[in-house]
Design an enzyme around this catalytic site. Structure first.
Site, PDB file in Angstrom:
ATOM      1  N   TRP A  99      44.507  41.418  32.437  1.00 21.10           N
ATOM      2  CA  TRP A  99      44.981  40.800  33.683  1.00 21.10           C
ATOM      3  C   TRP A  99      46.374  40.226  33.503  1.00 21.10           C
ATOM      4  O   TRP A  99      47.222  40.352  34.391  1.00 21.10           O
ATOM      5  CB  TRP A  99      43.999  39.740  34.182  1.00 21.10           C
ATOM      6  CG  TRP A  99      42.652  40.319  34.480  1.00 21.10           C
ATOM      7  CD1 TRP A  99      41.464  39.996  33.891  1.00 21.10           C
ATOM      8  CD2 TRP A  99      42.340  41.353  35.440  1.00 21.10           C
ATOM      9  NE1 TRP A  99      40.450  40.757  34.422  1.00 21.10           N
ATOM     10  CE2 TRP A  99      40.953  41.591  35.369  1.00 21.10           C
ATOM     11  CE3 TRP A  99      43.104  42.081  36.350  1.00 21.10           C
ATOM     12  CZ2 TRP A  99      40.316  42.542  36.165  1.00 21.10           C
ATOM     13  CZ3 TRP A  99      42.471  43.040  37.148  1.00 21.10           C
ATOM     14  CH2 TRP A  99      41.090  43.248  37.047  1.00 21.10           C
ATOM     15  N   ASP A 166      46.706  31.925  36.400  1.00 22.98           N
ATOM     16  CA  ASP A 166      45.607  32.704  36.974  1.00 22.98           C
ATOM     17  C   ASP A 166      44.321  32.101  36.409  1.00 22.98           C
ATOM     18  O   ASP A 166      44.047  32.210  35.223  1.00 22.98           O
ATOM     19  CB  ASP A 166      45.767  34.174  36.555  1.00 22.98           C
ATOM     20  CG  ASP A 166      44.587  35.056  36.987  1.00 22.98           C
ATOM     21  OD1 ASP A 166      43.601  34.528  37.545  1.00 22.98           O
ATOM     22  OD2 ASP A 166      44.661  36.280  36.741  1.00 22.98           O
ATOM     23  N   LYS A 190      34.342  35.282  40.775  1.00 24.44           N
ATOM     24  CA  LYS A 190      33.793  35.044  39.448  1.00 24.44           C
ATOM     25  C   LYS A 190      32.923  33.778  39.420  1.00 24.44           C
ATOM     26  O   LYS A 190      31.879  33.758  38.810  1.00 24.44           O
ATOM     27  CB  LYS A 190      34.914  34.923  38.412  1.00 24.44           C
ATOM     28  CG  LYS A 190      35.949  36.053  38.443  1.00 24.44           C
ATOM     29  CD  LYS A 190      35.470  37.322  37.767  1.00 24.44           C
ATOM     30  CE  LYS A 190      36.269  38.552  38.147  1.00 24.44           C
ATOM     31  NZ  LYS A 190      37.690  38.518  37.835  1.00 24.44           N
TER      32      LYS A 190
HETATM   33  C1  LIG Z   1      38.896  39.594  37.948  1.00 24.85           C
HETATM   34  C2  LIG Z   1      40.217  39.057  37.571  1.00 24.85           C
HETATM   35  C3  LIG Z   1      41.392  39.431  38.234  1.00 24.85           C
HETATM   36  C4  LIG Z   1      41.405  40.476  39.342  1.00 24.85           C
HETATM   37  O1  LIG Z   1      40.904  39.924  40.478  1.00 24.85           O
HETATM   38  P1  LIG Z   1      40.875  40.762  41.848  1.00 24.85           P
HETATM   39  O2  LIG Z   1      40.414  39.714  42.804  1.00 24.85           O
HETATM   40  O3  LIG Z   1      39.916  41.894  41.657  1.00 24.85           O
HETATM   41  O4  LIG Z   1      42.243  41.241  42.133  1.00 24.85           O
HETATM   42  C5  LIG Z   1      42.577  38.840  37.858  1.00 24.85           C
HETATM   43  N1  LIG Z   1      42.629  37.935  36.872  1.00 24.85           N
HETATM   44  C6  LIG Z   1      41.522  37.554  36.210  1.00 24.85           C
HETATM   45  C7  LIG Z   1      41.628  36.544  35.120  1.00 24.85           C
HETATM   46  C8  LIG Z   1      40.286  38.103  36.533  1.00 24.85           C
HETATM   47  O5  LIG Z   1      39.180  37.728  35.872  1.00 24.85           O
END
Ligand SMILES: *Cc1c(COP(=O)(O)O)cnc(C)c1O
Length: 356
Positions: A99, A166, A190
């Site tokens: 990511w 993030d 998540k």
């Molecule tokens: C799952 C995830 C993403 C991607 O998220 P989307 O909503 O599918 O774009 C980005 N960063 C992290 C840390 C993730 O776990």
């Protein structure tokens, strides 16, 4: 049979969230209509957004000079929106996994990007330390929890340039000192809500500094000014997120979540370290994620991987297969996963050792 949900995302939600979402789908807030078929501008739904933002602020102790907005597009759209809104000349990125790499790649569309450090040399199995962030960077981007490889940055550190994080997979898993960040964003699927919702926490003074024009939908200021109602927001995921936020609060807030998460992670990592059939993929205990616990069969036992997965699924344990780029196993232990699910997995690992 009771299922134990170890999926990495979308992933387990509190039963309370699911029950309240079902009720809202049947009838929402005395409107005589389903949440699926009402206007996002109805006063009842505006109240849902307002309460969700208030609970975000309360649970994470967000200072007054920050805004919370709800968007679509996933965390992946934030990989674009962050540099669009903040990158004038140069940005710094810490590369701790897939990511983080994706975020870094998007930033290159907007200016110079410095990768201050990367753990790619060792399959992203550690958090780089002792790196220098250039002081003329417009911001420094980190990914606090590496959902795929299972490392996590658990400390909120001081940074001389605006810090952007993030937090898709560890938001609400521990108290966060929001004042150390300029932006915190994440996909909600998540640890918070069903897929379709993205949250962004923004320090207001960070905006308005880039020279480029920003298209309306991609400009954070639009969504702050219109209180997440510039266009139709993801109504049902926001409603579900509100239920999860209420649940976190009644459980004792993020400090209580952290205590439980530490307990669950310790129980599983201790067994992975002890059991001769398994080994952890993250060597340094300080770098190990509390949300996504990755492990593999120990040396010499690799051929038993499929056996263990089959036995686990026969025992109602779902989602344990590691990410396709890593293999092995990944047990995601988000807030809603009860200790008893981790205990069931640990018991199965012990039994597996006895039977082989
Ligand atoms: C799952 C995830 C993403 C991607 O998220 P989307 O909503 O599918 O774009 C980005 N960063 C992290 C840390 C993730 O776990």
């Amino acid at each position: 049979m009771k299922k134990h949900n170890f999926y990495a995302g979308p992933s387990i939600l509190p039963q309370f969230t699911i029950d309240e979402t079902i009720k809202g789908i049947q009838e929402f807030a005395g409107t005589g209509l389903s949440i699926l078929e009402i206007s996002h501008r109805s006063k009842q739904f505006v109240a849902v957004v307002d309460e969700s933002i208030a609970l975000f602020k309360e649970l994470l102790n967000i200072p007054d000079n920050y805004s919370v907005v709800f968007l679509g597009g996933g965390a992946s759209l934030q990989f674009t929106m962050v540099p669009y809104n903040l990158l004038n000349k140069k940005a710094a990125y810490l590369n701790t996994g897939t990511w983080a790499s994706n975020a870094l790649k998007e930033a290159k569309f907007f200016g110079e990007v410095v990768e201050v450090a990367s753990s790619k040399d060792k399959m992203f199995n550690y958090i780089p330390k002792g790196y220098q962030v250039p002081e003329d960077a417009d911001y420094f981007h980190i990914t606090t929890n590496n959902t795929i490889y299972g490392t996590e940055i658990l400390e909120d550190f001081d940074c001389k340039v605006p810090l952007v994080a993030d937090m898709s997979s560890d938001i609400f898993s521990r108290p966060v000192d929001v004042s150390k960040y300029a932006i915190i964003y994440g996909g909600a699927q998540k640890n918070l809500a069903p897929a379709g919702l993205t949250f962004v926490i923004i320090r207001n003074d960070i905006l308005g500094k880039v020279d480029r024009p920003i298209p309306t939908m991609l400009n954070y200021q639009t969504h702050i000014d219109k209180e997440s109602m510039f266009n139709t927001p993801p109504v049902l995921p926001i409603f579900s997120a509100l239920q999860t936020l209420k649940w976190v609060k009644t459980q004792g807030g993020v400090a209580a979540m952290e205590k439980k998460n530490i307990e669950k992670a310790k129980l599983l990592y201790d067994e992975i370290d002890r059991n001769k059939f398994f080994k952890p993929t993250i060597p340094n205990p300080d770098d190990r994620s509390r949300m996504n616990i990755c492990f593999v069969m120990n040396d010499g036992y690799q051929e038993l991987e499929k056996d263990f997965l089959d036995i686990a699924s026969a025992n109602g344990m779902l989602g344990l297969k590691g990410h396709r780029s890593v293999g092995g196993f990944r047990a995601s232990t988000y807030n809603a996963l009860p200790l008893e699910s981790v205990q069931a997995l640990v018991d199965l690992m012990k039994e597996f050792e006895l039977n082989h």
